[in-house]
Design a protein around this motif. Structure first.
Motif, PDB file in Angstrom:
ATOM      1  N   SER A  43       0.831  -1.206   0.000  1.00 38.51           N
ATOM      2  CA  SER A  43       0.000   0.000   0.000  1.00 38.51           C
ATOM      3  C   SER A  43       0.862   1.251   0.000  1.00 38.51           C
ATOM      4  O   SER A  43       0.545   2.251  -0.638  1.00 38.51           O
ATOM      5  N   SER A  44       1.988   1.181   0.705  1.00 38.07           N
ATOM      6  CA  SER A  44       2.864   2.341   0.813  1.00 38.07           C
ATOM      7  C   SER A  44       3.656   2.576  -0.465  1.00 38.07           C
ATOM      8  O   SER A  44       3.776   3.710  -0.940  1.00 38.07           O
ATOM      9  N   LEU A  45       4.187   1.495  -1.049  1.00 35.74           N
ATOM     10  CA  LEU A  45       5.060   1.624  -2.215  1.00 35.74           C
ATOM     11  C   LEU A  45       4.290   1.629  -3.531  1.00 35.74           C
ATOM     12  O   LEU A  45       4.814   2.081  -4.555  1.00 35.74           O
ATOM     13  N   GLY A  46       3.063   1.111  -3.536  1.00 38.60           N
ATOM     14  CA  GLY A  46       2.291   1.001  -4.761  1.00 38.60           C
ATOM     15  C   GLY A  46       2.213  -0.433  -5.239  1.00 38.60           C
ATOM     16  O   GLY A  46       3.059  -1.281  -4.900  1.00 38.60           O
ATOM     17  N   ILE A  47       1.199  -0.711  -6.055  1.00 35.14           N
ATOM     18  CA  ILE A  47       0.946  -2.084  -6.507  1.00 35.14           C
ATOM     19  C   ILE A  47       2.116  -2.630  -7.323  1.00 35.14           C
ATOM     20  O   ILE A  47       2.528  -3.778  -7.155  1.00 35.14           O
ATOM     21  N   GLN A  48       2.673  -1.802  -8.220  1.00 36.18           N
ATOM     22  CA  GLN A  48       3.759  -2.288  -9.068  1.00 36.18           C
ATOM     23  C   GLN A  48       4.977  -2.677  -8.249  1.00 36.18           C
ATOM     24  O   GLN A  48       5.598  -3.721  -8.494  1.00 36.18           O
ATOM     25  N   SER A  49       5.326  -1.847  -7.268  1.00 38.22           N
ATOM     26  CA  SER A  49       6.469  -2.190  -6.407  1.00 38.22           C
ATOM     27  C   SER A  49       6.158  -3.421  -5.561  1.00 38.22           C
ATOM     28  O   SER A  49       7.043  -4.242  -5.296  1.00 38.22           O
ATOM     29  N   GLY A  50       4.901  -3.539  -5.125  1.00 36.29           N
ATOM     30  CA  GLY A  50       4.512  -4.733  -4.386  1.00 36.29           C
ATOM     31  C   GLY A  50       4.677  -5.993  -5.224  1.00 36.29           C
ATOM     32  O   GLY A  50       5.150  -7.020  -4.739  1.00 36.29           O
ATOM     33  N   ASP A  51       4.295  -5.904  -6.507  1.00 33.00           N
ATOM     34  CA  ASP A  51       4.473  -7.051  -7.412  1.00 33.00           C
ATOM     35  C   ASP A  51       5.955  -7.362  -7.621  1.00 33.00           C
ATOM     36  O   ASP A  51       6.355  -8.528  -7.666  1.00 33.00           O
TER      37      ASP A  51
END
Length: 575
Positions: A190-198
């Motif tokens: 949630s903090s870094l964004g969906i793309q970074s989470g992926d």
């Protein structure tokens, strides 16, 4: 308009017939890239060196080769490539046999104009079949693999776990099952964004694959959960060492978008055949160990033990019984007096819940309250405690010339998440005719900080009505002057962990002294809990702490015993 490219393999022993075929295909609008063969060996090489033939045209009868044999050879390599017989000698019976054997069509050499219809038709059909085949393959892939990480998914994991356990049982080997939950993944995503989470998930999956390599099997079971099956070991100690080594490797930082992110995993481990002799039991035991780690706060690993299952079964029984215990009058309240040091007078009593189980006897609050919070039963329990405490407080006796004492009730973070909580408390006080100044709400710093924006207006409204607000366990959570300035707090409770070592421990003395001095400057009352010795009470009194509670004065008492104590004239005068 440019001609359409066409990769064609021609099986023909007559050069003139090859030329006629090519000329007719060009007339049909194709730019032909072709090869032609006339022996089985040459056809084998052509099929091996290229899998991109779009169409195959074959004579039926050749001196050293047979068209049906050619068809069978082609179908071993490619079941879908269009295969058309072009022959001058094939009869109707042979043509039907050829189509039934897998050819798409047959054309007589003296009627090559039929190619203009047959070739594009079969190319279209082949494209349809190709797309259907790709779709089927993709469906099969999705059924067994995770698209994001390309790791096997839960479906394939279950199959492989059963397969590997069965094989290990036959070979007399051991299997280690390691279940992994990435702590704080959703928070980081949630903090870094969906793309970074992926990217983080893909990086972690790659690390798992590289670390395990040929030693086992890796799968992604859920959004933030993975599994590793370790095989090939016969000694228990080596398998355990391998599992622990994996845990430490998992815990190393992961590089994502220029950041070194540390995700300490919660890991549960189960061993075959030591912990279970079936795949389902092996998975269940590893999951049980992982959930225990998560409940302890995560960022650790735990091997399964039979004690975990016993505790799990007890927990499940408690969960079932918590739903009905309030209805069956299974709870009672005990009260611990709060004492004003200067007068030794009781000014309040903290309500403490007790559960006496008909089979298991007394069950401690630290055993069932966390379960109640996880299952949502805490809301029902909290409502019962508040009403029961207020109802019993109304019956407490008052000595001549003294005010009625307050009742202090602990509230959980879950209760403060209810938007109508303040309204419910006000309605209860009005219904029971209990003055608001006789109720004290206790909430811990940790609970308060879980959702401070929701809690703040509730606390302000209740305090404005006259309800006292006490901040419990001060010094163990988010202790900060900014929080004291922000929240409408009447009183601080110094945690007993600081009081128990007074006056021998210098750090505890200085911390307690600082808290008392700070509250005096902020005009906030302070109470010390866990007071058990006269030396502690004397120190606190000398430092300006006005209120105390603890075993020095009284243990928590049932309601009837507290009533007797309140009726006694100054019972703590000699302490």
């Amino acid at each position: 308009m440019a001609n359409q490219p066409l990769r064609a393999l021609i099986i023909e022993d007559e050069e003139d017939d090859v030329a006629l075929l090519l000329r007719e295909l060009r007339k049909c609008g194709y730019e032909v890239d072709e090869a032609h063969v006339d022996t089985a060996e040459a056809l084998e090489r052509a099929l091996q060196t290229s899998s991109a033939w779009q169409i195959i045209l074959s004579d039926y009868t050749m001196p050293s080769f047979d068209g049906m044999a050619a068809l069978q050879m082609v179908r071993r390599y490619d079941k879908d490539v269009p295969f058309i017989f072009v022959s001058g000698t094939i009869g109707e019976e042979l043509a039907v046999r050829a189509v039934r054997s897998g050819a798409q069509d047959y054309i007589l050499k003296d009627n090559l104009t039929r190619l203009s219809a047959a070739v594009p038709r079969e190319l279209r059909e082949a494209e349809i079949h190709r797309k259907q085949h790709e779709a089927e393959q993709h469906i099969q892939y999705l059924a067994n693999y995770d698209e994001l990480t390309n790791l096997p998914n839960r479906n394939l994991y279950q199959y492989r776990l059963h397969q590997l356990v069965t094989q290990a049982d036959q070979d007399g080997q051991r299997v280690g099952l390691v279940l992994i939950r990435l702590d704080r993944f959703h928070e980081l995503s949630s903090s870094l964004g969906i793309q970074s989470g992926d990217k983080l998930l893909r990086a972690f999956a790659k690390r798992l694959e590289d670390t395990v390599a040929h030693r086992g099997f890796v799968a992604r079971l859920d959004s933030d959960q993975f599994a590793v099956i370790l095989t090939g070991q016969t000694r228990r100690d080596e398998l355990i060492a391998g599992c622990i080594s994996l845990y430490h490797r998992f815990s190393e930082p992961v590089e994502v978008s220029g950041y070194a992110l540390r995700i300490n995993p919660s890991v549960g481990i189960s061993l075959f055949p030591d912990d279970a002799d079936k795949p389902e039991g092996l998975h269940g035991n590893a999951a049980l160990a992982m959930q225990k780690v998560i409940r302890r706060g995560g960022s650790s690993h735990l091997f399964y033990s039979p004690e975990l299952r016993r505790l799990r079964d007890e927990r499940l029984n408690l969960e079932r019984e918590l739903s009905t215990v309030t209805e069956n009058n299974g709870f009672t309240l005990h009260y611990q007096p709060q004492i004003e040091l200067s007068s030794r007078r009781i000014v309040a009593a903290e309500a403490l819940i007790r559960w006496h189980h008909p089979e298991h006897g007394s069950i401690r609050p630290d055993q069932f309250i966390p379960i109640a919070e996880e299952t949502g039963h805490i809301l029902t329990i909290g409502e019962w405690v508040l009403e029961q405490a207020c109802r019993e407080a109304n019956s407490w006796p008052v000595r001549h010339g003294e005010q009625n004492i307050r009742v202090a009730v602990n509230f959980s973070a879950f209760q403060f998440r209810q938007p109508d909580m303040a309204k419910s408390v006000e309605a209860l006080l009005e219904r029971l005719q209990l003055p608001p100044h006789r109720l004290e709400i206790e909430i811990t710093e940790t609970a308060l900080m879980q959702d401070p924006d929701t809690a703040l207006p509730i606390l302000k409204r209740l305090r404005d009505k006259g309800v006292s607000i006490s901040l419990d366990d001060f010094g163990t959570g988010y202790s900060s002057l900014s929080h004291l300035k922000r929240f409408p707090v009447n009183m601080l409770k110094i945690d007993q962990s600081f009081i128990c070592d007074i006056p021998d421990d210098r750090d505890s003395v200085e911390i307690t002294r600082a808290i008392i001095a700070m509250t005096a400057r902020l005009n906030i009352d302070v109470i010390a809990e866990g007071v058990e010795t006269k030396q502690q009470a004397e120190f606190l009194g000398n430092e300006g702490c006005g209120l105390v509670q603890g075993y020095l004065f009284s243990r928590p008492l049932p309601a009837n015993e507290l009533t007797k104590l309140l009726a006694s004239p100054n019972p703590f005068k000699q302490i």
